[in-house]
Design a protein around this motif. Structure first.
Motif, PDB file in Angstrom:
ATOM      1  N   ARG A   1      28.241 -37.092   4.863  1.00 55.11           N
ATOM      2  CA  ARG A   1      27.685 -38.369   5.317  1.00 55.11           C
ATOM      3  C   ARG A   1      26.651 -38.179   6.426  1.00 55.11           C
ATOM      4  O   ARG A   1      25.828 -39.074   6.657  1.00 55.11           O
ATOM      5  N   VAL A   2      26.718 -37.046   7.125  1.00 54.11           N
ATOM      6  CA  VAL A   2      25.741 -36.762   8.174  1.00 54.11           C
ATOM      7  C   VAL A   2      25.347 -35.285   8.113  1.00 54.11           C
ATOM      8  O   VAL A   2      26.057 -34.467   7.519  1.00 54.11           O
ATOM      9  N   ARG A   3      24.221 -34.984   8.742  1.00 49.72           N
ATOM     10  CA  ARG A   3      23.763 -33.607   8.845  1.00 49.72           C
ATOM     11  C   ARG A   3      23.547 -33.300  10.325  1.00 49.72           C
ATOM     12  O   ARG A   3      22.887 -34.073  11.039  1.00 49.72           O
ATOM     13  N   VAL A   4      24.112 -32.186  10.768  1.00 48.04           N
ATOM     14  CA  VAL A   4      24.001 -31.775  12.168  1.00 48.04           C
ATOM     15  C   VAL A   4      23.187 -30.489  12.212  1.00 48.04           C
ATOM     16  O   VAL A   4      23.550 -29.502  11.573  1.00 48.04           O
ATOM     17  N   THR A   5      22.077 -30.490  12.949  1.00 46.66           N
ATOM     18  CA  THR A   5      21.206 -29.324  12.993  1.00 46.66           C
ATOM     19  C   THR A   5      20.934 -28.930  14.442  1.00 46.66           C
ATOM     20  O   THR A   5      20.877 -29.776  15.339  1.00 46.66           O
ATOM     21  N   GLY A   6      20.767 -27.635  14.643  1.00 47.70           N
ATOM     22  CA  GLY A   6      20.439 -27.146  15.979  1.00 47.70           C
ATOM     23  C   GLY A   6      20.638 -25.652  16.081  1.00 47.70           C
ATOM     24  O   GLY A   6      21.141 -25.006  15.150  1.00 47.70           O
ATOM     25  N   ASP A   7      20.236 -25.094  17.203  1.00 51.04           N
ATOM     26  CA  ASP A   7      20.497 -23.685  17.463  1.00 51.04           C
ATOM     27  C   ASP A   7      21.995 -23.472  17.627  1.00 51.04           C
ATOM     28  O   ASP A   7      22.743 -24.388  17.993  1.00 51.04           O
ATOM     29  N   VAL A   8      22.444 -22.251  17.390  1.00 53.77           N
ATOM     30  CA  VAL A   8      23.877 -21.962  17.410  1.00 53.77           C
ATOM     31  C   VAL A   8      24.501 -22.295  18.767  1.00 53.77           C
ATOM     32  O   VAL A   8      25.584 -22.887  18.839  1.00 53.77           O
ATOM     33  N   GLY A   9      23.836 -21.934  19.856  1.00 53.83           N
ATOM     34  CA  GLY A   9      24.388 -22.232  21.172  1.00 53.83           C
ATOM     35  C   GLY A   9      24.571 -23.715  21.393  1.00 53.83           C
ATOM     36  O   GLY A   9      25.581 -24.158  21.977  1.00 53.83           O
ATOM     37  N   GLU A  10      23.621 -24.510  20.921  1.00 50.38           N
ATOM     38  CA  GLU A  10      23.730 -25.969  21.070  1.00 50.38           C
ATOM     39  C   GLU A  10      24.843 -26.538  20.185  1.00 50.38           C
ATOM     40  O   GLU A  10      25.575 -27.442  20.588  1.00 50.38           O
ATOM     41  N   LEU A  11      24.986 -26.004  18.987  1.00 48.37           N
ATOM     42  CA  LEU A  11      26.083 -26.436  18.119  1.00 48.37           C
ATOM     43  C   LEU A  11      27.432 -26.069  18.734  1.00 48.37           C
ATOM     44  O   LEU A  11      28.407 -26.821  18.601  1.00 48.37           O
ATOM     45  N   ALA A  12      27.495 -24.926  19.416  1.00 46.27           N
ATOM     46  CA  ALA A  12      28.737 -24.540  20.087  1.00 46.27           C
ATOM     47  C   ALA A  12      29.091 -25.559  21.156  1.00 46.27           C
ATOM     48  O   ALA A  12      30.237 -26.030  21.237  1.00 46.27           O
TER      49      ALA A  12
ATOM     50  N   ARG B   1      39.608 -33.926  11.814  1.00 49.69           N
ATOM     51  CA  ARG B   1      40.343 -34.833  12.691  1.00 49.69           C
ATOM     52  C   ARG B   1      39.659 -36.201  12.773  1.00 49.69           C
ATOM     53  O   ARG B   1      40.318 -37.235  12.827  1.00 49.69           O
ATOM     54  N   LEU B   2      38.322 -36.216  12.756  1.00 51.34           N
ATOM     55  CA  LEU B   2      37.586 -37.473  12.835  1.00 51.34           C
ATOM     56  C   LEU B   2      37.386 -38.135  11.479  1.00 51.34           C
ATOM     57  O   LEU B   2      36.919 -39.269  11.413  1.00 51.34           O
ATOM     58  N   GLY B   3      37.724 -37.436  10.410  1.00 49.09           N
ATOM     59  CA  GLY B   3      37.513 -37.987   9.081  1.00 49.09           C
ATOM     60  C   GLY B   3      36.043 -38.074   8.710  1.00 49.09           C
ATOM     61  O   GLY B   3      35.626 -39.003   8.003  1.00 49.09           O
ATOM     62  N   VAL B   4      35.261 -37.101   9.151  1.00 50.77           N
ATOM     63  CA  VAL B   4      33.820 -37.095   8.916  1.00 50.77           C
ATOM     64  C   VAL B   4      33.466 -35.935   7.990  1.00 50.77           C
ATOM     65  O   VAL B   4      33.931 -34.808   8.188  1.00 50.77           O
ATOM     66  N   THR B   5      32.652 -36.215   6.983  1.00 49.27           N
ATOM     67  CA  THR B   5      32.117 -35.144   6.147  1.00 49.27           C
ATOM     68  C   THR B   5      30.686 -34.874   6.591  1.00 49.27           C
ATOM     69  O   THR B   5      29.887 -35.796   6.754  1.00 49.27           O
ATOM     70  N   ALA B   6      30.369 -33.607   6.808  1.00 46.93           N
ATOM     71  CA  ALA B   6      29.066 -33.276   7.383  1.00 46.93           C
ATOM     72  C   ALA B   6      28.560 -31.953   6.839  1.00 46.93           C
ATOM     73  O   ALA B   6      29.341 -31.097   6.411  1.00 46.93           O
TER      74      ALA B   6
ATOM     75  N   VAL C   1      21.228 -31.258  19.801  1.00 45.52           N
ATOM     76  CA  VAL C   1      21.328 -31.167  18.350  1.00 45.52           C
ATOM     77  C   VAL C   1      20.839 -32.473  17.762  1.00 45.52           C
ATOM     78  O   VAL C   1      20.769 -33.497  18.445  1.00 45.52           O
ATOM     79  N   ALA C   2      20.514 -32.447  16.481  1.00 40.35           N
ATOM     80  CA  ALA C   2      20.139 -33.661  15.754  1.00 40.35           C
ATOM     81  C   ALA C   2      21.275 -34.030  14.816  1.00 40.35           C
ATOM     82  O   ALA C   2      21.804 -33.175  14.108  1.00 40.35           O
ATOM     83  N   VAL C   3      21.655 -35.302  14.835  1.00 40.36           N
ATOM     84  CA  VAL C   3      22.680 -35.822  13.928  1.00 40.36           C
ATOM     85  C   VAL C   3      22.029 -36.918  13.096  1.00 40.36           C
ATOM     86  O   VAL C   3      21.685 -37.978  13.613  1.00 40.36           O
ATOM     87  N   ASP C   4      21.834 -36.650  11.797  1.00 38.20           N
ATOM     88  CA  ASP C   4      21.140 -37.578  10.911  1.00 38.20           C
ATOM     89  C   ASP C   4      22.075 -38.026   9.794  1.00 38.20           C
ATOM     90  O   ASP C   4      22.954 -37.279   9.367  1.00 38.20           O
ATOM     91  N   GLY C   5      21.845 -39.264   9.329  1.00 37.58           N
ATOM     92  CA  GLY C   5      22.651 -39.784   8.233  1.00 37.58           C
ATOM     93  C   GLY C   5      23.200 -41.157   8.564  1.00 37.58           C
ATOM     94  O   GLY C   5      22.590 -41.926   9.320  1.00 37.58           O
ATOM     95  N   ASP C   6      24.345 -41.488   8.001  1.00 42.28           N
ATOM     96  CA  ASP C   6      24.985 -42.778   8.213  1.00 42.28           C
ATOM     97  C   ASP C   6      25.110 -43.049   9.723  1.00 42.28           C
ATOM     98  O   ASP C   6      25.785 -42.300  10.431  1.00 42.28           O
TER      99      ASP C   6
END
Length: 208
Positions: A166-177, A144-149, A189-194
């Motif tokens: 374009r970005v990498r999202v990392t974290g524990d499953v509960g935090e990603l939820a 929906r946001l047009g983001v590749t991750a 979570v950590a969001v790295d990249g563009d």
């Protein structure tokens, strides 16, 4: 296997009682009373969802929710704790599928609403259930946001929704939820990249 829909429901009901009816939540504009009423109406008044399909009736669901919110608070929480067995979303056959993520997210809405909290250490099998849900909702939100991750959950294989993320999202499953169900500001979570893409992801509309 543990019914985590049940255990999260019990923990949420306990927390709603201890916080009282006027505590903040992560649901914008909703107190704990408002959130409890939403949960009760979702399970006991399926007609309240008609406004999602028929726009002129959009106010019906809110009217039903406000009426339920007017109940004495302890009675309201009792209805959260003990859903009807006939409910299409909480009967014993569908409860784990329909409510594990629902109860987990709203439990976190209350836990994190006041601003002082720490992530919970979750059982591995609960994380596995949450991750199955997160994968689906995350891919829909990214599209929906047009983001590749690329999404890298702690302890589970990473997934990506494009050949060149374009970005990498990392974290524990509960935090990603929490993050991918639209509570980005409250998720660790950590969001790295563009940088521009990362900011779009942190502030865009995710969840359902």
């Amino acid at each position: 296997m543990t019914n985590y829909a049940r255990t999260e429901r019990e923990a949420l009901a306990d927390l709603l009682l201890s916080e009282g009816p006027d505590a903040p939540t992560l649901c914008t504009g909703w107190t704990t009373r408002d959130l409890a009423a939403h949960l009760v109406v979702r399970e006991r008044r399926p007609d309240s969802a008609v406004g999602l399909l028929i726009r002129p009736l959009a106010g019906h669901g809110e009217k039903v929710r406000l009426a339920r919110a007017a109940l004495p608070y302890q009675e309201l929480i009792g209805q959260v704790r003990n859903p009807p067995v006939w409910s299409p979303v909480s009967n014993p056959l569908v409860d784990p599928l329909a409510n594990t993520m629902e109860m987990f997210i709203h439990h976190e809405d209350v836990r994190r609403g006041g601003g002082t909290w720490e992530p919970r250490a979750l059982p591995r099998d609960l994380e596995a259930v949450l991750w199955r849900n997160v994968k689906l909702i995350a891919k829909a939100g990214l599209r929906r946001l047009g983001v590749t991750a690329e999404i890298e959950p702690t302890g589970f294989p990473a997934i990506r929704n494009g050949a060149e993320p374009r970005v990498r999202v990392t974290g524990d499953v509960g935090e990603l939820a929490v993050f991918f169900f639209g509570r980005q500001r409250a998720a660790r979570v950590a969001v790295d990249g563009d940088p521009q893409i990362a900011e779009r992801l942190r502030t865009g509309r995710l969840g359902v």
